[in-house]
Design an enzyme around this catalytic site. Structure first.
Site, PDB file in Angstrom:
ATOM      1  NE  ARG A 220      48.448 -20.484  -1.091  1.00  0.00           N
ATOM      2  CZ  ARG A 220      47.799 -21.625  -1.214  1.00  0.00           C
ATOM      3  NH1 ARG A 220      47.908 -22.540  -0.254  1.00  0.00           N
ATOM      4  NH2 ARG A 220      47.059 -21.875  -2.282  1.00  0.00           N
TER       5      ARG A 220
ATOM      6  CD  GLU B 155      55.181 -24.989   0.144  1.00  0.00           C
ATOM      7  OE1 GLU B 155      54.672 -25.550  -0.851  1.00  0.00           O
ATOM      8  OE2 GLU B 155      54.520 -24.658   1.147  1.00  0.00           O
TER       9      GLU B 155
ATOM     10  CG  HIS C 253      51.830 -27.461   0.241  1.00  0.00           C
ATOM     11  ND1 HIS C 253      52.150 -26.243  -0.304  1.00  0.00           N
ATOM     12  CD2 HIS C 253      50.460 -27.462   0.337  1.00  0.00           C
ATOM     13  CE1 HIS C 253      51.056 -25.544  -0.538  1.00  0.00           C
ATOM     14  NE2 HIS C 253      50.015 -26.269  -0.146  1.00  0.00           N
TER      15      HIS C 253
END
Length: 322
Positions: A239, A268, A287
């Protein structure tokens, strides 16, 4: 009438087909992530919700839900859901942990290998027309993996699978958890338990595999970076908020640490003007830890199973907090 299910983003055709057989479904097709105001208006009357890790399902959002029976999140993490309040409201929460273990461990090792051997950096050199001469003995050198110490923070499913990859590359493996794993697991992985302090100071590469909690929020800050080896690299596929990005940028610029490989970020998506983008000794991925065709399909399958079970008053295949 069929019960109502809302999806904050579309899923695979086979998953949607299975849902349509059972429920009246609606899929958000606008801005991603779905605006909180729109989600709040939709959640009022639905029976089931399929959401994603960037959808904030907090206490206020859950409070708006009158008929909600289950929240099925398409993710291994569930820190975006107020699990305790969902439990209080007798709403089941399902997630998709085990299926993305290999994919995320592979991506983690790809970042590690790329970073130490400067693959992406070399790709940029060639694409930008800057490879002018054949490199000599001291030019553009990377770092061997063999014999280096990999420190794994969180030897769970993904951390343990990463250790298997590292063992094949003859790396030394140390780890830190809240508690020791079994002796048999340590032996099979060739991993040695150490304190957090020793993990930080002894590792050549540190790979983070912990959830984002109050305890881990901004855990890696300048205080920690100053304790790391100046030659050490940091990898994060867990994370983004576990790392203080401002401090990380400063630590790399000032050569307090050697570099970083990141698949997750505090906010993000990050933009092309983000300070991390300007650093050469950083490898960035958008990601994509679980982003393989096989894994994403399996995640969709489990997300639907979790939802169906929860709608029937049963525990999801992977259930949290209830």
């Amino acid at each position: 009438m069929k019960k109502r299910v809302f999806l904050t983003r579309t899923l695979h055709d086979f998953a949607l087909s299975e849902l349509k057989k059972r429920y009246q479904i609606e899929i958000h097709s606008g801005k991603i992530p779905i605006p909180q105001s729109k989600l709040r208006s939709k959640i009022k009357d639905i029976d089931g919700l399929i959401c994603f890790p960037y959808d904030k399902i907090d206490k206020n959002m859950i409070e708006s839900a009158k008929n909600l029976k289950v929240i099925s999140t398409y993710s291994v993490g569930f820190d975006h859901v107020d699990v305790e309040y969902a439990k209080k409201k007798k709403i089941r929460v399902g997630y998709t942990p085990e299926v993305l273990t290999d994919a995320t461990a592979d991506l983690t090792f790809a970042l590690l290998l790329d970073l130490l051997r400067r693959v992406s950096e070399g790709d940029r050199i060639i694409r930008n027309g800057k490879w002018d001469v054949i490199y000599g003995a001291f030019d553009y050198v990377g770092v061997d993996l063999q014999g280096k110490t990999l420190g794994i923070l969180g030897l769970g499913r993904i951390g343990g699978t990463l250790a298997k990859r590292a063992k094949a590359f003859d790396m030394k493996i140390i780890y830190h958890n809240r508690k020791h794993v079994s002796k048999s697991k340590e032996k099979s992985l060739g991993a040695k338990y150490v304190s957090f302090e020793k993990l930080i100071t002894q590792s050549d590469i540190i790979s983070i595999h912990v959830p984002h909690t109050m305890e881990t929020n901004n855990l890696f800050d300048m205080k920690i970076f100053r304790k790391m080896k100046k030659t050490a690299f940091l990898i994060n596929t867990s994370r983004g908020k576990v790392i203080n990005e401002k401090d990380l940028v400063t630590a790399i610029k000032k050569k307090i640490i050697a570099g970083a490989g990141l698949d997750v970020f505090e906010t993000e998506p990050i933009t092309k003007t983000h300070p991390l983008v300007k650093l050469q000794n950083v490898v960035l991925a958008p990601h994509i830890g679980s982003s393989t065709k096989e894994t994403r399909s399996k995640m969709a399958e489990i997300t639907v199973k979790n939802l169906v079970l929860g709608m029937n008053g049963q525990a999801p295949v992977y259930s949290v907090g209830y």
